[in-house]
Design an enzyme around this catalytic site. Sequence first.
Site, PDB file in Angstrom:
ATOM      1  N   CYS A  38      -8.149  -9.107  -6.024  1.00 24.70           N
ATOM      2  CA  CYS A  38      -9.416  -9.796  -6.174  1.00 24.70           C
ATOM      3  C   CYS A  38     -10.322  -9.461  -4.994  1.00 24.70           C
ATOM      4  O   CYS A  38      -9.871  -9.376  -3.861  1.00 24.70           O
ATOM      5  CB  CYS A  38      -9.284 -11.305  -6.268  1.00 24.70           C
ATOM      6  N   ARG A  75      -9.581  -3.560  -5.643  1.00 23.68           N
ATOM      7  CA  ARG A  75      -8.784  -4.775  -5.431  1.00 23.68           C
ATOM      8  C   ARG A  75      -8.404  -5.468  -6.737  1.00 23.68           C
ATOM      9  O   ARG A  75      -7.638  -6.427  -6.739  1.00 23.68           O
ATOM     10  CB  ARG A  75      -9.553  -5.763  -4.555  1.00 23.68           C
ATOM     11  N   TRP A 115      -8.214  -9.628 -10.277  1.00 21.35           N
ATOM     12  CA  TRP A 115      -6.889  -9.163 -10.716  1.00 21.35           C
ATOM     13  C   TRP A 115      -6.192 -10.422 -11.220  1.00 21.35           C
ATOM     14  O   TRP A 115      -5.914 -11.343 -10.443  1.00 21.35           O
ATOM     15  CB  TRP A 115      -6.135  -8.539  -9.541  1.00 21.35           C
ATOM     16  N   ASN A 161     -10.092 -15.723  -3.714  1.00 17.72           N
ATOM     17  CA  ASN A 161      -9.046 -14.691  -3.662  1.00 17.72           C
ATOM     18  C   ASN A 161      -7.803 -15.365  -3.100  1.00 17.72           C
ATOM     19  O   ASN A 161      -7.875 -16.002  -2.053  1.00 17.72           O
ATOM     20  CB  ASN A 161      -9.531 -13.562  -2.736  1.00 17.72           C
ATOM     21  N   GLY A 162      -6.687 -15.257  -3.811  1.00 19.98           N
ATOM     22  CA  GLY A 162      -5.452 -15.896  -3.352  1.00 19.98           C
ATOM     23  C   GLY A 162      -4.822 -16.669  -4.490  1.00 19.98           C
ATOM     24  O   GLY A 162      -5.135 -16.414  -5.657  1.00 19.98           O
ATOM     25  N   GLU A 172       9.922   7.677  -4.752  1.00 19.05           N
ATOM     26  CA  GLU A 172       8.460   7.693  -4.613  1.00 19.05           C
ATOM     27  C   GLU A 172       7.832   8.542  -5.730  1.00 19.05           C
ATOM     28  O   GLU A 172       6.822   8.161  -6.314  1.00 19.05           O
ATOM     29  CB  GLU A 172       8.091   8.215  -3.214  1.00 19.05           C
ATOM     30  N   LYS A 194       5.193   7.070  -8.387  1.00 19.71           N
ATOM     31  CA  LYS A 194       3.861   7.660  -8.560  1.00 19.71           C
ATOM     32  C   LYS A 194       3.621   7.976 -10.030  1.00 19.71           C
ATOM     33  O   LYS A 194       2.573   7.677 -10.581  1.00 19.71           O
ATOM     34  CB  LYS A 194       3.798   8.921  -7.714  1.00 19.71           C
ATOM     35  N   GLU A 235       3.289   4.695 -12.188  1.00 23.38           N
ATOM     36  CA  GLU A 235       2.131   3.827 -12.005  1.00 23.38           C
ATOM     37  C   GLU A 235       0.842   4.415 -12.555  1.00 23.38           C
ATOM     38  O   GLU A 235      -0.021   3.673 -13.004  1.00 23.38           O
ATOM     39  CB  GLU A 235       1.991   3.313 -10.568  1.00 23.38           C
ATOM     40  N   HIS A 282      27.622   8.096 -11.703  1.00 24.79           N
ATOM     41  CA  HIS A 282      28.109   6.707 -11.770  1.00 24.79           C
ATOM     42  C   HIS A 282      27.348   5.881 -12.807  1.00 24.79           C
ATOM     43  O   HIS A 282      27.435   4.664 -12.805  1.00 24.79           O
ATOM     44  CB  HIS A 282      28.011   6.061 -10.387  1.00 24.79           C
ATOM     45  N   LYS A 326      -5.076  -2.404  -5.602  1.00 26.51           N
ATOM     46  CA  LYS A 326      -4.747  -1.674  -4.384  1.00 26.51           C
ATOM     47  C   LYS A 326      -4.110  -2.561  -3.328  1.00 26.51           C
ATOM     48  O   LYS A 326      -3.192  -2.159  -2.637  1.00 26.51           O
ATOM     49  CB  LYS A 326      -6.047  -1.056  -3.848  1.00 26.51           C
TER      50      LYS A 326
HETATM   51  O1  M6R Z   1      -0.828  -1.892   1.361  1.00 28.68           O
HETATM   52  P1  M6R Z   1       0.661  -1.743   1.315  1.00 28.68           P
HETATM   53  O2  M6R Z   1       1.124  -0.428   1.851  1.00 28.68           O
HETATM   54  O3  M6R Z   1       1.376  -2.879   1.987  1.00 28.68           O
HETATM   55  O4  M6R Z   1       1.033  -1.794  -0.210  1.00 28.68           O
HETATM   56  C1  M6R Z   1       2.357  -1.755  -0.652  1.00 28.68           C
HETATM   57  C2  M6R Z   1       2.441  -1.416  -2.120  1.00 28.68           C
HETATM   58  O5  M6R Z   1       1.769  -2.368  -2.877  1.00 28.68           O
HETATM   59  C3  M6R Z   1       1.850  -0.029  -2.421  1.00 28.68           C
HETATM   60  O6  M6R Z   1       2.457   0.961  -1.658  1.00 28.68           O
HETATM   61  C4  M6R Z   1       2.004   0.303  -3.914  1.00 28.68           C
HETATM   62  O7  M6R Z   1       3.355   0.487  -4.221  1.00 28.68           O
HETATM   63  C5  M6R Z   1       1.165   1.528  -4.269  1.00 28.68           C
HETATM   64  N1  M6R Z   1       0.418   1.281  -5.474  1.00 28.68           N
HETATM   65  C6  M6R Z   1       1.970   2.753  -4.485  1.00 28.68           C
HETATM   66  O8  M6R Z   1       1.217   3.847  -4.897  1.00 28.68           O
END
Ligand code: M6R
Length: 603
Positions: free
Chosen positions: A2, A27, A74, A98-99, A475, A479, A482, A498, A598
């Site tokens: 947000c 956000r 969000w 926001n929160g 990772e 990527k 997402e 396993h 984000k």
């Molecule tokens: O701002 P941060 O690095 O603390 O955020 C952590 C995760 O939310 C962030 O890395 C998220 O997994 C990304 N969307 C990955 O691309």
Amino acid sequence: MCGIFAAISDRPVAGVLVEGLKRLEYRGYDSAGVATIDDEGLRRVCAVGKVSALQQRVEAEPLPGCIGIAHTRWATHGAPSEVNSHPHMASGVAVVHNGIVENHGELRQRLERQGCRFLSETDSEVIPWLISCAVADGSGPARAVRSLGEHIEGSYAVAVMTENDRNVLHAKRHGSPLVAALGPRGGYLSSDISALAGLADEAVVLSDGDQVELRRDAISVFDKSGRPVLRARLPIDAVGEHFDKGGHPHYMLKEIHDQPAVARAIEARYDKSPFVAEQVALDFNQIDRIRLIACGTSYYACLVAKRWFAEVAGLSSDVELASEHRYAPVVADGQREAAILVSQSGETADTLASLEKLRGLRTPTIGIVNQQVSTLAREADFFLPLLAGAEIGVASTKAFTAQLLVLARLVAHAAEQRGQRAAARRLRAALGEAAKTIEAVLHNEAAIVAVAGILAKARSALFVGRGALYPLAMEGALKLKEISYIHAEGFAAGELKHGPIALVDADTPVVALAPSGDLFPKLASNVREIAARKGKIILLGDRKALLALSDVADASLTLPACDELLQPIIAAIPLQFLAYHVAVARGCDIDHPRNLAKSVTVE
Ligand code: M6R
């Protein structure tokens, strides 16, 4: 999570509010809304989806008024809909939040008993009602906003305006970020300093518990006990630095291409002076164990660092997801610990909760953060900046490589202090090659586009690696899922047998991270096990490694040969490209993937 933007000016503010929201859209982009006050009172316009939808509405139904608040959402409580969009209003009071109001159910019941009529399903709507009830009971708006702290459990940043006083915007923060600024045309509030570019030269960074009264020409800040207080002012960078895509179609692609420059910026700052020693006043000889804490992509960076700490500095470490660490039992085993919290945004709620817990345990904390104006950067005992520049794409790319580069610098520093000079020298020499090796991978983008075609058709994909490349496998999978919405999982290659190898078939591509090195023979055996089950294999490795497995690879991507310590940083680049080009091929919204935001400021 947000975004809040608010303005008070000598001219109508709807345009500047919508522009501010566009800059905060990373956000959250489930819905957006804006409210202003004009001669006829409060007016609100909202739209589901991106800020561009709101912009069209505002252009169609112009909103006069020189004071206004705006929000990009969000969704947490209640689906994305117009009625659940902020601003929320109650009897002449409008609020953006926001929160999370954790006790909203109980507050709502109490307010309903007092006759308040709720329209939305959100937790946030209790806030304007709490304020309007306090005002009806005789409090001025400032006191009514202050009293929120007595009622609300949870985190919040709020911006508030009331029909009865069109000359002041009120705001308060508790656990969610907020900055205020004054420019030639008025005053502004924003969740993020970068959204203020071009409007003012510097911003006041609010601390937790602060309340603000913002007029056209003055900012007054009060601390949690209501005393006037002066807070740090930080310069606001120029607009172009934050919002320019550099000719690329998406922020994510631009940010992938930024990585050599980020590596050079880190090299320049961290290598030419005893920068880490100046920033981190800790003696790593007096530390028995490191605790690394983060979420998402930042967590994977910590997993790589764990191996470096062990191999280069001879230090053992534990890596924890912040969302788990914050509630994990504490074992007092007498080990002397230091904690490293890693975050791009510095505002991730779980990571900040871990910081709070560590403070209570008196564990020294090091924040490794990209957003220098952030709670983690400010509140950790020691701070190391990532120097990645603004990362707008929701999928983290350059912040991840910056995290690895800065963590590696910290490892080299710790190794040196602990007398592991040769290992520290080797790591530093490898890091010195990072920028140009990353550049070499970027030149390989065309080959990656071709391989992306294989993944784009898949319903599911596996990523495997060993050692420091196991976190990279996770990772790479994160990527891909997402931004392309393809189901993907990352595994330690030795673990496949396993269980996960049951998933392997001709339709499930397996991306194997297989550069030369000590673990290559083991990885090669795992790749052959996959081939024996008709798995489609996409290999990432240097020429020598690719040659050794050429008989089983369906596709391969050549990585430049480099020191093994550098491999996780270099392997990140083709994984980012792969995810990007798969998502492009599938027509996905790269910079705004569904359901994500984000900066994850809720638990
Ligand atoms: O701002 P941060 O690095 O603390 O955020 C952590 C995760 O939310 C962030 O890395 C998220 O997994 C990304 N969307 C990955 O691309």
